[in-house]
Design a protein around this motif. Structure first.
Motif, PDB file in Angstrom:
ATOM      1  N   UNK A 263       0.833  -1.204   0.000  1.00  0.00           N
ATOM      2  CA  UNK A 263       0.000   0.000   0.000  1.00  0.00           C
ATOM      3  C   UNK A 263       0.869   1.256   0.000  1.00  0.00           C
ATOM      4  N   UNK A 266       2.086   1.814  -3.424  1.00  0.00           N
ATOM      5  CA  UNK A 266       1.024   2.364  -4.280  1.00  0.00           C
ATOM      6  C   UNK A 266       0.756   3.827  -3.970  1.00  0.00           C
TER       7      UNK A 266
ATOM      8  N   UNK B 231     -15.090  14.363  -7.355  1.00  0.00           N
ATOM      9  CA  UNK B 231     -15.720  13.505  -6.354  1.00  0.00           C
ATOM     10  C   UNK B 231     -16.847  12.669  -6.965  1.00  0.00           C
ATOM     11  N   UNK B 232     -17.496  13.177  -7.992  1.00  0.00           N
ATOM     12  CA  UNK B 232     -18.566  12.429  -8.656  1.00  0.00           C
ATOM     13  C   UNK B 232     -17.986  11.217  -9.406  1.00  0.00           C
ATOM     14  N   UNK B 234     -14.994   9.798  -8.702  1.00  0.00           N
ATOM     15  CA  UNK B 234     -14.435   8.894  -7.695  1.00  0.00           C
ATOM     16  C   UNK B 234     -15.541   8.058  -7.049  1.00  0.00           C
ATOM     17  N   UNK B 235     -16.679   8.689  -6.800  1.00  0.00           N
ATOM     18  CA  UNK B 235     -17.835   7.983  -6.253  1.00  0.00           C
ATOM     19  C   UNK B 235     -18.257   6.842  -7.178  1.00  0.00           C
ATOM     20  N   UNK B 238     -15.665   4.045  -6.978  1.00  0.00           N
ATOM     21  CA  UNK B 238     -15.796   3.342  -5.702  1.00  0.00           C
ATOM     22  C   UNK B 238     -16.999   2.393  -5.735  1.00  0.00           C
ATOM     23  N   UNK B 239     -18.071   2.877  -6.282  1.00  0.00           N
ATOM     24  CA  UNK B 239     -19.287   2.085  -6.400  1.00  0.00           C
ATOM     25  C   UNK B 239     -19.029   0.827  -7.243  1.00  0.00           C
ATOM     26  N   UNK B 242     -17.017  -1.867  -5.463  1.00  0.00           N
ATOM     27  CA  UNK B 242     -17.819  -2.654  -4.526  1.00  0.00           C
ATOM     28  C   UNK B 242     -18.580  -3.765  -5.259  1.00  0.00           C
ATOM     29  N   UNK B 243     -19.212  -3.396  -6.358  1.00  0.00           N
ATOM     30  CA  UNK B 243     -20.003  -4.385  -7.089  1.00  0.00           C
ATOM     31  C   UNK B 243     -19.103  -5.427  -7.765  1.00  0.00           C
ATOM     32  N   UNK B 263      -7.200   6.768  -7.614  1.00  0.00           N
ATOM     33  CA  UNK B 263      -6.962   6.259  -6.260  1.00  0.00           C
ATOM     34  C   UNK B 263      -7.985   5.180  -5.896  1.00  0.00           C
ATOM     35  N   UNK B 264      -9.225   5.370  -6.316  1.00  0.00           N
ATOM     36  CA  UNK B 264     -10.235   4.351  -6.005  1.00  0.00           C
ATOM     37  C   UNK B 264      -9.953   3.068  -6.780  1.00  0.00           C
ATOM     38  N   UNK B 266      -6.978   2.043  -7.505  1.00  0.00           N
ATOM     39  CA  UNK B 266      -5.845   1.429  -6.799  1.00  0.00           C
ATOM     40  C   UNK B 266      -6.293   0.782  -5.490  1.00  0.00           C
ATOM     41  N   UNK B 267      -7.181   1.458  -4.778  1.00  0.00           N
ATOM     42  CA  UNK B 267      -7.676   0.874  -3.528  1.00  0.00           C
ATOM     43  C   UNK B 267      -8.409  -0.441  -3.817  1.00  0.00           C
TER      44      UNK B 267
ATOM     45  N   UNK C 205     -27.671  -3.977  -3.383  1.00  0.00           N
ATOM     46  CA  UNK C 205     -26.591  -4.942  -3.218  1.00  0.00           C
ATOM     47  C   UNK C 205     -26.999  -6.007  -2.204  1.00  0.00           C
ATOM     48  N   UNK C 231     -17.841  -4.294   3.288  1.00  0.00           N
ATOM     49  CA  UNK C 231     -17.719  -3.474   2.076  1.00  0.00           C
ATOM     50  C   UNK C 231     -19.054  -2.834   1.698  1.00  0.00           C
ATOM     51  N   UNK C 235     -19.363   1.128   1.485  1.00  0.00           N
ATOM     52  CA  UNK C 235     -19.921   1.700   0.256  1.00  0.00           C
ATOM     53  C   UNK C 235     -21.025   2.716   0.586  1.00  0.00           C
ATOM     54  N   UNK C 238     -19.402   5.851   2.057  1.00  0.00           N
ATOM     55  CA  UNK C 238     -18.718   6.597   0.998  1.00  0.00           C
ATOM     56  C   UNK C 238     -19.729   7.372   0.146  1.00  0.00           C
ATOM     57  N   UNK C 242     -20.153  11.595  -0.310  1.00  0.00           N
ATOM     58  CA  UNK C 242     -20.192  12.322  -1.582  1.00  0.00           C
ATOM     59  C   UNK C 242     -21.384  13.271  -1.630  1.00  0.00           C
ATOM     60  N   UNK C 246     -21.409  17.387  -1.683  1.00  0.00           N
ATOM     61  CA  UNK C 246     -21.999  18.124  -2.802  1.00  0.00           C
ATOM     62  C   UNK C 246     -23.136  19.062  -2.362  1.00  0.00           C
TER      63      UNK C 246
END
Lengths: 477, 477, 477, 477
Positions: A263, A266, B231-232, B234-235, B238-239, B242-243, B263-264, B266-267, C205, C231, C235, C238, C242, C246
């Protein structure tokens, strides 16, 4: 045939007989096709279908087999002075073990003490290898202090073809460098365009933790882990990232063992640090519980960073597949169990570190990576050969199969089935951490610069034929 | 010569004359050497030095030039219905532009509305391309809803060789999918072994932000950015992570524009999600200030995700170099400035999104990547060709240079100097976002399956010769 | 004495006799000293040493005991329609249980279905509580959809003193809101200056995972966890971060159960999102293995988010101590084991969610927090009382001990030793998840606005004396 | 009146006249109400409404004013040897400035060199303060090396009431400690239950960067920033987190200046490290551009860590509001501009570090925090007084208003309007970094242990009345 070696001494080199490898499935990091490979003198000269061999050509039937570029082990210890004695392998035994296992080039760590001269150390290590090693070789130049004399030596050593440094953040007082020295080493490395490889663990912290454990009567090999938990390794990587960012140097983190450390690699990458990560075959297949085996058996599995919790294996495999772990090494360190590991029977800090695996790296990686579908054939070649060649300036002479490249080839038999055993290994150590482990594939023929060096588990090459490989800037492109 | 096309109709295909490319410096993702390439019919048959051409062979002198595998654009829009009209390019103009610029295969997005049948949409798009496209092509199958009928269609479409899906988390109500549909789509994708590409922005959030901006009287193109801030994006990533984790599916994030989104990725990667990231040439060279140009000029630079702050460019270049951004696409979307972009003059949400760049992607990437030392030649080939071929199941037929591969080759002239201009481009749009930008290199000759299709900036090939490329599992290896 | 209630109806309120608590050690979030507390009518009027009680004053000896401000439970379900029936507690039983356990104010969730009118729901819940609750109470107004009618209702409900909303990202189709509705709800909340509390799990989910588990025959309570792994919660958090960023809204994440979710709260905080985190007593003391108990015993421990791996408990305790987890609630949801939990015997998705703990929250927190040295007395008061009062606009009327504040006081006996048992609890449920668990402390006397309501484990107050607490902006300051 | 001081010498202490503060709005970290405060001798004895003063009582009208607990500055330098001279403030001037500004207790850093004896240094500093300081005071004991003698001294110093250590990771060779010493210091701190405060910047890195900048001719104050960029501070914090985790010690990061450093604090917290963060008033109000002011004016703003980019201010304010930044200090370091800062005119590394602000901290924080709605009154008291008292073991004697506490009170006038100026300040330095900055509030009366010490911007107290405050374990609870 004869040629001048790195010291200008005339040496006999491999005879000029040509070699033809027929009908193999050639696999490189980005190609895969069936063809013949024709080699003359040291080099591959043609890759084509239906090449007709001139008279006197040695022909190898590779039908149904893969033809890989010779594998490169970027992280090997052969000669290493240690408590009055040394490691058990000579360059003769180590290089033959490497070749039997498909590794045609190894990069050895030169590990001088803080008091040794660097140039002197380089000469010493070069002398040990040259004339003895059957495979090709290069060095990472260990930097164990930094002053004007060291700088002068390093400049000359780079001139002489050693295009990478090695620093220890660990092993304070012996091999390690201070932060001031680290900054200067990285600054010089950047100027010279050489990559700096780094062992990332905080030495002071380890010493303090060791002392605390011993004081609590925790002396067995199972406590080695607790003297270097993941946070110690992550700390080291984080530290290196900062210094790499501040100096602009390109760095290579050796033996990344766990998610925490990865990590940090990265996080550094994402803000632009030029960093590569290496992991080891041991971390992919062994885990923390191995070092907890009873009756001092755990000592066979003592290495640094220590074997980690099993969950890290998925992270490392995924990293190799996706390319954010760049290379797979062995960190070969050949210590006997009975006479050397045993020195730490009462005190885990005295167990010599390392799990010998130079000979087995490729076969284990193929079996548990490619065959288990964790990586594909291209990712296998990329991480076990090509990436190291590119990062360390051996490419495209090494690390791929193309006209003009050195004819270092591995004709690999995917049908072979066998088991690893200390009884049959060529490495000069009295145990194997992988005793009894199955392998599903083995090199049928291994060539070094156009000459067969190993065949079906036996060394059949010429002693001392290995050459020192001058290297250029590598990863700096 | 004739062959059956994907619908079983007999078509004339390229003549059988052989082709010899002499003395070029062949560069693939992992090789680099000087040799000749001999092509017969559609394929490369030999790579060797000093190949003597049979009579009737067309010979191309590549001395001093690179020979690259044909470049692949993994993210293209050609046909796209839009507010009663369509995009400006036909498959004829788009494919010729692609070839002039060195792209020999493109993957087009099929973008049905929620109400369209998937199979019907596939037939429609295939019909538009087949017989019109001069370069080879494939499709990502857009999934805009998920029900039993859709599942049936998707299974058939995959059977017919479309080995990837595309979902929009954005564009709710038009192309987007609900979370329930996303889960089912990814589950099916995993079962079938196809990669799902995803546009990762939260549609509801964008609509709400657009409404707020318009209500505040913020209608110009410079506000497009603020309706889709980092941020939109990245959101959205991230979403998706998860899926993807919950379903085990392999996913490919299209057009990553900024550090936050990367970054998301990479995470997700670090915890084992099977994910690739694509970026676009526009994000490497343009930035947020371009979309703020006065007098509606900014509208030329309106795309989604929006152009970002300049600092993100370093992050994306570093990602491409280090491999954690896998591919470079164009997201070609050919809308005219005067008649189409102009529809959003009073309201930025009505500006059609996209910056045409199919023709310029390779040259810009070479000039500002390789020549400016941000990536090396192998990283260039890897990210602009090989990686897409591997991820999307075209490899090794496409994406590399080896015997047996399609003879899609780019003889590249590194000595060329020129400028981009709408006046000279083949793309059928009335402006270029790169007007006046210098390029330092250009394809001298581009071949598709053994036949010269473009030469020195001109299309010289055969109309409609492009073939639909059936694709397999790809990234699932 | 009489006063108008929230609907303008004249009601008898607590008699005016004054109360003196002598020689206790007063502990608030930021004070600790020995003194007397004198209360007249509803309020504390004096805090001093050696207060001489007027005639008729009830005197309580608090020597050797703590005097805490009345505890506040920010997250309670009392009335909740459920599959044709309802939860087992009435406001009578629940409020008495609360008081016995030291909780003098509770905030109940109003949970209308998507089809219910909001104002109608508010009236319904208010009617259930008023005249029945012995402790003071307020509500979080559940927002289960958003349209013009809802907006009108919400504005009126806020006017009437409900200063906080509640949204479910989970429970799609029943209580949950779409992203569009979420944006609008948060925008309104920001305008009105009310905090939005949020249940952060992705509903789609969860449904997909439930369906997959059931299809695989995984129906027992132990699979509940796997339908909502960490997770899924992370999620949700997170996602909320966001939308909060916003819209600029202040948000409160209810029942944070694990490190992954808390990390997302911290990442949001560090970039300026106005967010508080709540955890529950259950997550501190129970873990995933409880829900795996055999013979359907695990069903007693089914709640959402699920009980997590034990390692998360340290993270949550540390968060409470350091203040990045702001509050400790109970999420009291009183379902019987034999008749209600049992409905999910064949299908874990039918097990009503919740672990009743309104009565035990404070004693368990004191015993396993303060006595085990995980938090100090001030952190105890802060997280179990003061913080909730501040965030939700009850402060300084509630949540502290000062002249003018409501005389809600807990004279706490640290010498008490006992065990929790369903046999002795006041909550109207047929089991306790904490059966047999030791407690080391208990309220000796509990007062509500100057009148003794509970003493040594018994309710001794006046039924229905609790008042609806009008609340202001709270956390918006 | 007389009492024994810390050395057993009899001293006159404040007269016994009683004091009554009437009708103020008392505000503590968790209370807010209108009442009278009555003080006898050193202590608060009653808080009530309508207290009738005995004869001889001094009565202060606080109507319309706030009554705050005396503010605590946890990070002050008064005496500090420096290049043959010292800082400009004496304990007399510094303590009077503190009192005028509402600070009634300060904690001074004892900064011995590596060669000094610790006990000797403690005696020296104590001697400088005792009999000279008008406000109460304590010390953080600087640990500049660690050996057996140091350990003996530290144990005694802790016994004598100094319940905290201070380490420098920076300033190598002068004040800094090696990693080995750091481990031992933290281990001892944990054993003794004292908090270790730490200056987190890597000294070697700074030296290397300074040398590089100077070598490049970058000598002006604007380059100070580049010798200690955010990554250097984040590295220091990360390093400390590792050592705190390995030793279990509680640590306090002084002067956190930027998001990068704060993120490392949060990452540590989330995995359970016991850590608090302090920021400074300077970081909230000044930024990097101040140190870039022309004509050496920037030197007034040279401190370490350096002033950062403005965007960090929001992060720090949010941290203070949410509690993940615990305290606000001044890091007061009184160097003159004309004679001392000027020593670095040709070389920024010679500019003495620090921006004097002991006198202005509270007023600036009130004006730009409370009045600008960034924090509320309770958060103001918490971060500027209570938190420091709790962490450092002064609570509840200091840091709150309650019977029995020291009568350190600030009657604060929110109606005051004024400007900061070097011309009118009591601090003995020849400039103010806040020259001309408006303040909207000021202490009307400041008392120390029941006696008025400052009134409306003037010191009116007794010289040398300040007492050394013995401190206990503090944050270890």
């Amino acid at each position: 045939m004869a040629a001048l070696d790195s010291r200008g001494i005339l040496r006999e080199i491999g005879c000029a007989m040509s070699l033809l490898i027929k009908n193999g499935e050639i696999v490189t990091a980005s190609e895969r096709f069936v063809a013949d490979v024709f080699c003359e003198k040291d080099a591959i000269t043609r890759i084509d279908r239906n090449i007709r061999p001139p008279a006197g050509t040695e022909v190898i039937d590779a039908k149904g087999r893969y033809v890989f570029p010779g594998f490169i082990d970027p992280h090997v210890h052969v000669y290493m002075p240690f408590m009055g004695g040394t490691t058990k392998d000579s360059h003769e035994s180590a290089s033959q073990a490497a070749l039997i296992g498909g590794t045609t080039t190894l990069i050895e760590m030169i590990c001088p003490n803080r008091t040794d001269g660097a140039l002197e150390a380089f000469e010493l290590w070069l002398g040990k290898a040259e004339g003895h090693s059957a495979c090709d070789f290069s060095f990472h130049m260990g930097v164990s202090r930094f002053d004007a004399g060291m700088e002068r030596d390093l400049r000359e050593i780079v001139q002489r073809g050693v295009g990478s440094f090695k620093v220890f953040l660990a092993y304070k007082g012996a091999f390690g460098v201070s932060d001031e020295e680290l900054f200067k080493t990285l600054s010089l490395a950047r100027e010279l365009g050489v990559v700096t490889t780094a062992h990332c663990e905080n030495a002071d912290l380890i010493q303090a933790l060791q002392a605390r454990l011993l004081a609590e009567g925790k002396c067995g090999p199972e406590y080695h882990y607790w003297s270097r938990p993941p946070v110690v390794e992550a700390e080291g990587v984080h530290h290196l990232m900062t210094f790499a960012e501040m100096t602009g140097a390109a760095v290579y983190v050796v033996h990344v063992s766990c998610e925490e450390a990865l990590q940090e690699v990265l996080r550094g990458s994402a803000r632009g640090v030029r960093v590569w990560a290496e992991t080891l075959i041991q971390y992919l297949l062994c885990d923390k519980t191995d070092a907890e085996r009873p009756d001092f058996e755990g000592a066979k599995f003592v290495m640094s960073p220590p074997l980690r919790e099993k969950r890290n294996q998925d992270v490392l495999w995924n990293g190799l597949r996706k390319g954010f772990v760049s290379t797979l090494g062995s960190d070969h360190a050949p210590f006997d169990f009975k006479t050397q590991k045993a020195m730490g029977r009462e005190d885990f800090t005295k167990i010599p570190n390392g799990i010998p695996s130079l000979e087995d790296r490729v076969n284990l990686y193929y079996t548990y990576g490619v065959k288990r579908n964790r990586i594909d054939l291209h990712e296998f070649v990329q991480t076990a050969s090509t990436a190291a060649a590119k990062i360390f300036g051996l490419f495209p002479r090494k690390g791929t199969i193309q006209p003009g490249a050195d004819a270092d080839l591995v004709v690999y038999d995917p049908a072979y089935r066998g088991k690893i055993s200390a009884a049959t290994q060529r490495m000069n150590v009295d145990y194997s951490a992988f005793e009894g482990v199955k392998i599903e594939g083995r090199p049928h023929v291994v060539t070094v610069r156009g000459k067969v060096a190993a065949r079906d588990g036996k060394f059949v090459g010429e002693r001392g034929r290995g050459q020192f490989q001058r290297r250029e800037r590598g990863g700096y492109g």
